[in-house]
Motif scaffolding. Sequence first.
Motif, PDB file in Angstrom:
ATOM      1  N   GLU A 263      40.544  37.732 -29.067  1.00 19.35           N
ATOM      2  CA  GLU A 263      40.264  38.118 -27.673  1.00 19.35           C
ATOM      3  C   GLU A 263      39.019  37.433 -27.127  1.00 19.35           C
ATOM      4  O   GLU A 263      39.010  36.913 -26.002  1.00 19.35           O
ATOM      5  N   SER A 264      37.939  37.443 -27.898  1.00 24.62           N
ATOM      6  CA  SER A 264      36.679  36.882 -27.392  1.00 24.62           C
ATOM      7  C   SER A 264      36.801  35.387 -27.151  1.00 24.62           C
ATOM      8  O   SER A 264      36.256  34.860 -26.168  1.00 24.62           O
ATOM      9  N   THR A 267      38.735  34.789 -23.905  1.00 17.21           N
ATOM     10  CA  THR A 267      37.897  35.026 -22.734  1.00 17.21           C
ATOM     11  C   THR A 267      36.922  33.868 -22.525  1.00 17.21           C
ATOM     12  O   THR A 267      36.746  33.383 -21.396  1.00 17.21           O
ATOM     13  N   ASP A 271      37.020  31.583 -19.186  1.00 19.74           N
ATOM     14  CA  ASP A 271      35.806  31.615 -18.361  1.00 19.74           C
ATOM     15  C   ASP A 271      35.154  30.243 -18.291  1.00 19.74           C
ATOM     16  O   ASP A 271      34.702  29.797 -17.229  1.00 19.74           O
ATOM     17  N   HIS A 304      42.975  37.007 -19.361  1.00 24.73           N
ATOM     18  CA  HIS A 304      41.538  36.850 -19.585  1.00 24.73           C
ATOM     19  C   HIS A 304      40.851  36.138 -18.428  1.00 24.73           C
ATOM     20  O   HIS A 304      39.726  35.668 -18.573  1.00 24.73           O
ATOM     21  N   GLY A 305      41.519  36.064 -17.309  1.00 21.16           N
ATOM     22  CA  GLY A 305      40.921  35.435 -16.143  1.00 21.16           C
ATOM     23  C   GLY A 305      41.977  34.667 -15.370  1.00 21.16           C
ATOM     24  O   GLY A 305      43.035  34.318 -15.894  1.00 21.16           O
TER      25      GLY A 305
END
Length: 472
Positions: A263-264, A267, A271, A304-305
Amino acid sequence: MVEPRISPDALCALLGPAQPGTPAYRWLSERITLLVADGRVLPGARLPSERALSTASGMSRTTIVRAFSHLMDTGFLDARRGSGRVVRLPVHDVPRAREPIPTSGSHRTTDTPLDLTSAAPSAAPGVFEALRSALDALPSYTAGSGYVAGGLPVLRRAIADDYTRRGLATDPENVLVTSGALDAISLLARHLVRPGSRVVVETPGYPNVFAALRLAGARLVGVPVNSPEVDVPALLDAARTTGAVAILVTADFHNPTGRLLDESARTALVDGARRLGIRVVADETLAEIRLDQDLPMPSPVGGHGSGAMLVGSAAKTYWGGLRLGWIRASRRTVADLARARLSGSLADPVLEQLALATLLHDQPGIGDERRAHLRDARDTAVRFARERLPGWDVPVPPGGLSLWCRLPVPASSELALAAGRRGIALAPGSSFSATGQGLEHHVRIPFTLQPDDLAHALDGVAQAFDALGPAQ
């Protein structure tokens, strides 16, 4: 192929600690040779200057000059005006960049080689029933022309609902149906790329995707996948330094390594791309092929965006014979892509679309029974490979349909030739390189064959490896 300059610190990290008892110049030369052969430093990469590498590593410039001179003599470095020392691979009489797709059809006879180049499974349970159900529904569609640009509404709704099930709220207007994932990537490439545009890709990766990007005029910027985790800062730095227009990743069970992006990292990737003003394209062809039941699955990259475009396919989850895929993107992007696609394809077959809509509704994902079957196939392949090839490193992937094996020596091209002489079709590691070269320490072993065929194929690979003699 475009490759950013390797910084002194990055090269030192790849080199690792010096080997005691070995002359420093020889150690440095051998380590760089290994990194190039293994695909962790790509052909075309620009090495640091002798002065910069000396400062970062603590080695003398004399040592580095001697090592670089040896690498030039052996064909692993070129000196180019304005670029410094540029990595290359010596030319050998070995197969390179053969795309790992079957060429002899799906039915094997006694005269057909055992195929370890294709990682496509047989049809999932329920496919035949879904096609029969689609035939029952077909008469209500035959009154029309059969051309439904963008995909049948019932299928676009089913795909949207499936994304919502996975945690990404989606409307049918966010979905465009295509003739498979490769068709989707080709369409996106034509949408994003102009001749000479840079696209950042992971290497190793799927060679047909590399070919589709090049056909659209892209220049590939390869970022090596050097560990189970993708180096997101390296992807973003490559995009920033080369002015790339997009980053293409396989976040879910990367082909061929089986790596899963957490997940991180998702993101951070989305981003970072947004800050650079570029697009992320995520290939989700293998997203449903989670083999370990208790493995938590991250949400789709598109959650995630904004700005990420997702590519899906029915091939690995249900059956390649359906020849259907899709793109999930913003409504505006989908509308633009639908108009652009009309110049090359008016629509996709109605019958297969109806069948896929039924499958997505009635049996989303691969299901526990099929998951258990594929997990058993993976575990059997790992056991066979470790028994027959004890010197190889055979990691256990959490998902996907193949093993990414590391050989003890850089000899995958020679191994592919030797295996072919024994009736085993095997793709060398270079097939999966963004440059078509390197990755000589690796081969991909799919576990989609029947157990007896897989055992026979791995016996042949083991015999071929043994026959390499002193090279291995």
